[in-house]
Design an enzyme around this catalytic site. Structure first.
Site, PDB file in Angstrom:
ATOM      1  CE  LYS A 116     -39.377   5.790 -11.683  1.00  0.00           C
ATOM      2  NZ  LYS A 116     -40.670   5.065 -11.823  1.00  0.00           N
ATOM      3  CD  GLN A 169     -20.368  -0.491 -24.766  1.00  0.00           C
ATOM      4  OE1 GLN A 169     -19.516   0.093 -24.119  1.00  0.00           O
ATOM      5  NE2 GLN A 169     -21.668  -0.231 -24.646  1.00  0.00           N
ATOM      6  CE  LYS A 188     -22.089  -4.983 -41.529  1.00  0.00           C
ATOM      7  NZ  LYS A 188     -23.004  -5.324 -40.425  1.00  0.00           N
ATOM      8  NE  ARG A 216     -21.551  -1.679 -39.048  1.00  0.00           N
ATOM      9  CZ  ARG A 216     -22.869  -1.570 -39.061  1.00  0.00           C
ATOM     10  NH1 ARG A 216     -23.428  -0.442 -39.457  1.00  0.00           N
ATOM     11  NH2 ARG A 216     -23.638  -2.573 -38.690  1.00  0.00           N
ATOM     12  CB  ALA A 247     -33.984  -4.111 -38.787  1.00  0.00           C
ATOM     13  CB  THR A 249     -26.934  -4.782 -41.181  1.00  0.00           C
ATOM     14  OG1 THR A 249     -26.058  -3.733 -40.756  1.00  0.00           O
ATOM     15  CG2 THR A 249     -26.116  -5.848 -41.896  1.00  0.00           C
TER      16      THR A 249
END
Length: 338
Positions: free
Chosen positions: A47, A106, A203, A205, A235, A237
């Site tokens: 690989k 990130q 929103k 969390r 998907a 949210t």
């Protein structure tokens, strides 16, 4: 304006169809055939990635089209190794065309002892020998500052504005929705472009990929709502926002997303959701299941990137592509036959 005769397009395995579409567009714009440079990007049995470019690139302006989407690590390594191969072959300038910039979420430390992976990726790209980066809708604008080289960040908003005008005739009945407070600037920009109102889904969390509560800030009753965001991953949210907007009286809910990652349960969730349609770009190569999904429609950004590559190659303005009046002639044929 300098000539663009010494220009080559190279593609990895990240999104070969987009690279070929960009090359076809450049061929139309230049009035001559432009193909993908002959090269092989392969895996050894263990690989490891191997790259060999079969065409002379000495003194050439080379554009590598390679989103760093899933598999992100493989696609990133392909980009780095292709860049190294070009540098060792005396290419004059290497531009990394990264329609979707992986690891962009990130972009900061969210807690103790966590990395800033987007900065690390920027360092790797620079160290490999890239001279310029051309990307679209970075998740966080500050990522441009992670590079000590030119970064042109294109926007899908003008392309979306053209698509909305084509499919929705009554701007007064439209309401652009930001699915969270962080996306308000993006949503406001699109709302201004199409002359529509703006609302926000607040929103909160409970944890990663876990929503505690959602509320709508703004009046959406009787409106056709257009949710705008840069990334749709699982998907969750998006589907929850569509359900909430319907409960608040929206007559229809559509979504315009720059990068359709659509991983894990995304397709199943979308199929059973109250979302009418999801419009995504082809910045990421979509699976056959995504292309066959009834609610999903793909708008190509190949014309946008083709013109941007020509502008970069000719040392002319890229910011001119931020406007619909500049893009309208480029997309005219696309919507004439849509």
């Amino acid at each position: 304006m300098k000539g663009d005769t010494n220009m080559k397009i190279l593609s990895g395995n990240g999104n070969r169809p987009l690279a070929e579409a960009i090359a076809r567009r450049i061929s139309v714009y230049r009035g001559g055939s432009v193909g993908i440079a002959d090269a092989r990007v392969e895996r050894f049995s263990d690989k490891e990635i191997f790259v060999e470019v079969f065409e002379n690139v000495r003194g050439e302006d080379v554009f590598i089209v390679q989103p760093t989407s899933n598999p992100a690590n493989d696609n990133l390594m392909e980009l780095l190794i292709m860049t190294d191969a070009l540098r060792r072959s005396s290419a004059r300038r290497v531009t990394a065309v990264i329609p979707y910039f992986g690891y962009a979420r990130q972009d900061r430390r969210t807690s103790a002892r966590t990395p800033i992976s987007a900065k690390l990726v920027a360092n790797l790209i620079e160290k490999a020998g890239v001279d310029r980066v051309l990307t679209m809708d970075l998740h966080a604008g500050q990522i441009q500052g992670f590079f000590d080289l030119p970064v042109d960040n294109l926007y899908a908003a003008p392309v979306f504005a053209l698509d909305i005008r084509h499919h929705f005739q009554n701007a007064e009945g439209l309401m652009v929705i930001s699915p969270d407070v962080g996306g308000v600037v993006r949503a406001r920009d699109l709302a201004k472009r199409i002359g529509a109102g703006l609302a926000v889904v607040d929103k909160r969390r409970a944890g990663p990929n876990e929503i505690e509560s959602m509320t709508v800030i703004g009046e959406v009753a009787g409106k056709t709502c257009l949710i705008v965001d840069d990334i749709c991953d699982t998907a969750g949210t998006l589907c929850a926002a569509a359900k909430l907007l319907r409960e608040e009286g929206a007559t229809a809910v559509h979504a315009y997303i720059s990068h359709g990652v659509l991983s894990g349960p995304a397709l199943e969730r979308l199929g059973g959701s109250l979302l009418d349609t999801l419009v995504v770009t082809d910045s990421i190569e979509h699976s056959a299941a995504v292309r066959a999904a009834e609610k999903i429609r793909v708008v190509s950004v190949a014309p946008l990137f083709a013109q941007a590559i020509l502008n970069v190659g000719n040392d002319t303005s890229v910011s001119s592509l931020f406007r619909e009046d500049t893009l309208a002639p480029i997309y005219e044929a696309h919507y004439r036959f849509a």
